[in-house]
Scaffold this motif. Sequence first.
Motif, PDB file in Angstrom:
ATOM      1  N   ASN A 648     -35.900   6.982   4.194  1.00 44.19           N
ATOM      2  CA  ASN A 648     -36.954   6.985   4.063  1.00 44.19           C
ATOM      3  C   ASN A 648     -37.371   7.468   2.117  1.00 44.19           C
ATOM      4  N   ARG A 649     -36.575   7.911   1.961  1.00 41.93           N
ATOM      5  CA  ARG A 649     -37.008   8.653  -0.062  1.00 41.93           C
ATOM      6  C   ARG A 649     -37.474   7.570  -1.203  1.00 41.93           C
ATOM      7  N   LYS A 650     -37.579   6.194  -0.429  1.00 36.55           N
ATOM      8  CA  LYS A 650     -37.157   5.320  -1.118  1.00 36.55           C
ATOM      9  C   LYS A 650     -38.716   4.950  -1.233  1.00 36.55           C
ATOM     10  N   SER A 651     -38.735   4.982  -0.045  1.00 37.50           N
ATOM     11  CA  SER A 651     -40.349   4.839  -0.658  1.00 37.50           C
ATOM     12  C   SER A 651     -41.573   5.927  -0.104  1.00 37.50           C
ATOM     13  N   MET A 652     -41.034   7.318   0.413  1.00 33.77           N
ATOM     14  CA  MET A 652     -41.791   8.348   0.553  1.00 33.77           C
ATOM     15  C   MET A 652     -41.516   9.352  -0.834  1.00 33.77           C
ATOM     16  N   PRO A 653     -42.977  10.412  -0.622  1.00 36.96           N
ATOM     17  CA  PRO A 653     -42.466  11.349  -1.959  1.00 36.96           C
ATOM     18  C   PRO A 653     -41.367  12.657  -0.283  1.00 36.96           C
ATOM     19  N   LEU A 654     -40.955  13.719  -1.544  1.00 39.09           N
ATOM     20  CA  LEU A 654     -39.615  14.059  -0.870  1.00 39.09           C
ATOM     21  C   LEU A 654     -39.662  14.493   0.687  1.00 39.09           C
ATOM     22  N   LYS A 655     -41.082  15.471   0.287  1.00 38.68           N
ATOM     23  CA  LYS A 655     -40.894  16.379   1.554  1.00 38.68           C
ATOM     24  C   LYS A 655     -41.792  15.565   2.844  1.00 38.68           C
ATOM     25  N   ASP A 656     -42.007  14.684   2.311  1.00 37.54           N
ATOM     26  CA  ASP A 656     -42.834  13.141   3.678  1.00 37.54           C
ATOM     27  C   ASP A 656     -41.862  12.720   3.710  1.00 37.54           C
ATOM     28  N   ALA A 657     -40.643  12.328   3.136  1.00 40.75           N
ATOM     29  CA  ALA A 657     -39.475  11.346   3.859  1.00 40.75           C
ATOM     30  C   ALA A 657     -38.883  12.468   4.103  1.00 40.75           C
ATOM     31  N   ILE A 658     -38.546  13.860   4.110  1.00 42.19           N
ATOM     32  CA  ILE A 658     -38.134  14.702   5.133  1.00 42.19           C
ATOM     33  C   ILE A 658     -38.979  14.898   6.780  1.00 42.19           C
ATOM     34  N   ALA A 659     -40.481  15.620   6.505  1.00 41.55           N
ATOM     35  CA  ALA A 659     -40.924  15.570   7.720  1.00 41.55           C
ATOM     36  C   ALA A 659     -41.086  14.082   8.513  1.00 41.55           C
ATOM     37  N   ASN A 660     -40.605  12.961   8.202  1.00 42.27           N
ATOM     38  CA  ASN A 660     -40.856  11.504   8.506  1.00 42.27           C
ATOM     39  C   ASN A 660     -39.390  11.898   9.692  1.00 42.27           C
ATOM     40  N   SER A 661     -38.343  12.313   8.431  1.00 36.94           N
ATOM     41  CA  SER A 661     -36.831  11.719   9.402  1.00 36.94           C
ATOM     42  C   SER A 661     -36.986  13.248  10.484  1.00 36.94           C
ATOM     43  N   VAL A 662     -37.355  14.150  10.020  1.00 39.90           N
ATOM     44  CA  VAL A 662     -36.719  14.707  11.014  1.00 39.90           C
ATOM     45  C   VAL A 662     -38.121  14.510  12.488  1.00 39.90           C
ATOM     46  N   SER A 663     -39.024  13.584  12.707  1.00 37.30           N
ATOM     47  CA  SER A 663     -39.873  12.975  13.658  1.00 37.30           C
ATOM     48  C   SER A 663     -39.557  11.851  14.337  1.00 37.30           C
ATOM     49  N   VAL A 664     -38.813  11.241  13.753  1.00 37.09           N
ATOM     50  CA  VAL A 664     -38.248   9.967  14.545  1.00 37.09           C
ATOM     51  C   VAL A 664     -37.035   9.940  14.378  1.00 37.09           C
ATOM     52  N   THR A 665     -36.024  10.748  14.215  1.00 39.35           N
ATOM     53  CA  THR A 665     -34.836  10.864  14.599  1.00 39.35           C
ATOM     54  C   THR A 665     -34.640  11.777  16.009  1.00 39.35           C
ATOM     55  N   GLY A 666     -36.140  13.127  16.093  1.00 42.42           N
ATOM     56  CA  GLY A 666     -35.793  14.024  17.030  1.00 42.42           C
ATOM     57  C   GLY A 666     -35.550  13.772  17.956  1.00 42.42           C
ATOM     58  N   GLY A 667     -36.088  12.914  18.433  1.00 49.95           N
ATOM     59  CA  GLY A 667     -36.112  12.577  19.556  1.00 49.95           C
ATOM     60  C   GLY A 667     -35.093  11.899  20.188  1.00 49.95           C
ATOM     61  N   VAL A 668     -34.134  10.883  19.244  1.00 53.29           N
ATOM     62  CA  VAL A 668     -32.684  10.335  19.763  1.00 53.29           C
ATOM     63  C   VAL A 668     -32.462  11.344  19.822  1.00 53.29           C
ATOM     64  N   ILE A 669     -32.109  12.362  19.082  1.00 50.37           N
ATOM     65  CA  ILE A 669     -30.625  13.002  18.762  1.00 50.37           C
ATOM     66  C   ILE A 669     -30.423  14.618  19.274  1.00 50.37           C
ATOM     67  N   SER A 670     -31.817  14.594  19.915  1.00 55.76           N
ATOM     68  CA  SER A 670     -32.589  15.464  20.638  1.00 55.76           C
ATOM     69  C   SER A 670     -31.315  14.916  21.831  1.00 55.76           C
ATOM     70  N   SER A 671     -31.931  13.873  22.566  1.00 57.79           N
ATOM     71  CA  SER A 671     -31.143  13.368  23.847  1.00 57.79           C
ATOM     72  C   SER A 671     -29.945  13.142  23.771  1.00 57.79           C
ATOM     73  N   ALA A 672     -28.967  12.704  22.653  1.00 54.45           N
ATOM     74  CA  ALA A 672     -27.455  11.636  22.546  1.00 54.45           C
ATOM     75  C   ALA A 672     -26.538  13.599  22.862  1.00 54.45           C
ATOM     76  N   GLY A 673     -27.429  14.506  21.815  1.00 60.37           N
ATOM     77  CA  GLY A 673     -27.286  15.351  22.117  1.00 60.37           C
ATOM     78  C   GLY A 673     -27.471  17.171  23.260  1.00 60.37           C
ATOM     79  N   LEU A 674     -28.062  16.115  24.487  1.00 55.59           N
ATOM     80  CA  LEU A 674     -28.055  17.107  25.701  1.00 55.59           C
ATOM     81  C   LEU A 674     -27.428  15.874  26.716  1.00 55.59           C
ATOM     82  N   ILE A 675     -27.003  15.070  26.394  1.00 56.88           N
ATOM     83  CA  ILE A 675     -25.885  14.619  27.049  1.00 56.88           C
ATOM     84  C   ILE A 675     -25.138  14.216  26.470  1.00 56.88           C
ATOM     85  N   LEU A 676     -24.036  13.815  25.479  1.00 50.92           N
ATOM     86  CA  LEU A 676     -22.365  15.132  25.040  1.00 50.92           C
ATOM     87  C   LEU A 676     -22.823  16.228  25.604  1.00 50.92           C
TER      88      LEU A 676
END
Length: 747
Positions: A648-676
Motif C-alpha cells: 500500500n505504501r507504494k501508492s498511498m501516503p503512510l497513514k492511509d497505507a497503515i489504516a487501509n492495511s489494518v482494515s483490509v487484513t483485519g477480517g482474515v487475520i482475526s478469523s485465522a487467529g480465532l481458528i488457530l
Amino acid sequence: MVKNLLKRWGGFVAGLKTRWLTIFIWIILIVAVSFIWPQVNEEETTDQQLLPDDMMSVEASKIAAKEFADGSGTPLLLVWHRDDGLEMEDFELIQELYQDLENEPLDKQQTIPPFHQMPVEALFGSASEDGEALTTPIFFEGGTTTDEYSVILEDLRALIEEQAGEEITEKDLDESGLHLRFSGPVGIQTDTVSLFSNADIALLIATVVIVFALLIILYRSPILALVPLVAVGIAYGVISPLLGFLASKGWIEVDAQAISIMTVLLFGAGTDYCLFLISRYRDELRHERDKYVALKNAMSGVGGAIMMSSSSTVIGLLSLALGIYASYYRFAVPFSLSIFIMGIAALSVLPAILALLGRFAFIPFVPRPEEMIQEMEEKKGKKLRRPKTTNKFGNKIGSLVTKKPWTVILVTLVILGGLAAFVPKIQYTYALLDSFPEDMPSREGFTLISEHYPPGEIAPLEVIVDSNGEEVDLKVELEEHPFAEIVSDAEEGSENSDIKKWEVTLSIDPYSADAVESIPDFKEIAAEALAAVDVTDAEDQVWIGGETAGLYDTDQATSRDQNVIMPVLLLILAVMLVIFLRSIVAMVYLLFTVILSYASALGLGWIVLHYFFDVSAIQGTIPLYSFVFLVALGIDYNIFLVSNLWDNRKSMPLKDAIANSVSVTGGVISSAGLILAGTFAVLATMPLDVLVHFGTITAIGILLDTFVVRPLLVPALTTVIGRLSFWPGKLWKLKNHETLHKWSGKR
C-alpha cells in the motif's frame, strides 16, 4: 519477479486443463505412500528416557544397572490400601495371591518376593507406619512390551478380583474397603499408553469439528468451510505416512505428545494459510469476471506472504533440533515437515480446488464484479444486494492507530507489560507423574505411597563414586546433610570393587524444588571426600542417581535448550524479516512485539491456570514450547499485515497505507487467529496436563497477538516511527505524505 512467478504457478496448478491433474497427483501420492509406509501413530515410541546419555543421572543409572543389578527385573508395584487400616483378611488375600503367582506365574513374570511364606504378622510389619498401606512388587522380564504388559495386568486384575470378590483395582478411593492400584514402572508405562490409545483419533475429530464450526460461523458458507479442511486433510494424508516411514527407519522419534501437537498445529496453521488465499481470491472475484484470472491474481497477491509465513514457521520449528532434551528435538522434524508440506498444499492443491469450485465455493454470498451483478439484475428484473466492500470496524481501528498512536502504544504496553509481570511468579515441575490425571491408577498408587510412607522413601538418591582403589566411606559426610534422613552402608560393585554406592533417603519430598536443588550439594560432599584421599578429577568420579537427580538434570537440560534455541530462533526470524521487508527497523520492532506477546501470554496463562483452575505448577518444558510456537506462528500475522502495508505504501501516503492495511487484513487475520487459537484450545481436552497447559497458554498467546498486538500495537508503532520503519529500503526515502509514484516522478 516473485509475483509474476506465483501468477504463472497459479495458472500451472489451477488452470482449466491442469486443476484436475493437480488434485489427481495428490490423491495418487496419498494412496501410494499410505500403501507403502506405516501411519505415524503406528510408530509411536514409549521411551520415557528424555535426557542425553552423558547426563549425570543417566550415567548413574547405567553404572547401577551394571554394578548393582540384582537381576530381579522390571517392577510392578501393587499398592494396597484401606482407610481405617489393613485387616488380617487383607494380608491373607495378599499371601493367597503370591502363592498363586508362585504356583502359576504370569506371562513374563521373573521373580516375586516370598510373601506367601512369611507369617502374617511379619507381613503386617511391612505395612506403612499408620497400617493403612502396603506395597508389594512383582518383577517382570526386561524387554517386555507395553502390549504384553497390558494383557498381563488384565490377567492379574482378573485373578485378584476373583479372589477378593470385588473390583478392588477400580473402585473409587473415597469408597470404604480395600483398594489396590498398580504403580511403579510397569503400571506407569501401561497407563501412559492407555491414555493415548484413542486420544489421537478423538483429538483429530475434535480439531476438525471446531475448525469447521468456526469457519461456518465466520464465513457462513458450508462449502467454503469444507475447502480448507479438505486441503489440510490431503496434506495430512501425505504427512502421516511420511513421518511413519521416517520413524520406522529410526531416523526420527515420535511420541504420542508430538503427534497430538502436530495434529493441532497442522489444522490450525494449515487453515490459516488456506484462509489467506481464499480471502484474497474472494476479493479478486469481486473485481474480475474470469475465475482463473482472479485466482492467478490472488496467488500473485498473497502467495509470497504464504511462502514467507510457512518458511519462517518451518525454520523456527527446526530450531528445536538444537535441543538436547528429547521432548524438544523429537518435535523438530515432525512439526517442520508438516508445515512444509502444508505450505506446498496451500499453493498447489488448494488453488486447484478453488479453480474447480470457482464462485460456487462462496454460496450463499457469491462475490461478483459490478458488471456481473448488473447483468443478473437485468435478467431477474430486480435489484440485488451488493456485498460490503469496507470493514467499518476495521476502518475505525485503522483510524484509531493512526490518529492516536501514542495512546494506543501506552495502553497496550501497560496491559501486556502487566500480564508479563506475572512470569517470575510461575512455578514449574518436571515430575513425570505431575503431568498425568490425578485419577490415573498408577498416579493414585504413587500418591498413596507418598502419603503413607516417609517422603524420601518413595525415591531415594543413589550416590555412586569410583574410588580408584582408595579407601573412602561417605556415610558420615552424607548424613550431615540437613535433608539426609537415612544413609545406607556402602555397597561395592559386582564387577569393579572400586565402584561404591550409598543410598540416601531424604527427609523431604524428593520431587520438591528444595530436594532437586540439593543435588549439587550431595555431589560436592562426595567429590570433596574423594579429593581428600587424593582421587584425581574427583568431581568426574561422582554420579548421583535416582528420580530427584533425574529432575535436576532435566532442569539443567531444559535451561540449556532455552538459552540456545530462543536466541537462535530470534536470529533466524530477524534475518528472514530483513530479507522479506528490506527493513532493519521494522524487523526490530516486530520481534519486540512478538516477544512481548509471548511474555504476556505466559503471564496470563499462569493467571488462568493457577488462580482459576488451581494448578500449582506447570511443566518446565512449556516456556520453550510456547515460545517457539508463539514466535514462529505470531510472526505469520505480522508478515501478512506488513506485506500488505508495504504494498500500500507504494501508492498511498503512510497513514492511509497503515489504516487501509489494518482494515483490509483485519477480517482474515482475526478469523485465522480465532481458528488457530481454537485448535490449540482443543489440547485442553487431552489427558496429559502438559498438553492442557501448553494448549491453554498458546491459545491465549494467539488471541493476544490477533486482537491486541497485530491490529493495535504494530500499526501504532509504525505510525510513530514513520518512514524510518522502512529503513534502509527505498521506501524510507519517501516523506510520510508522498507515494512511490509521485516520488519517482519528481526524480
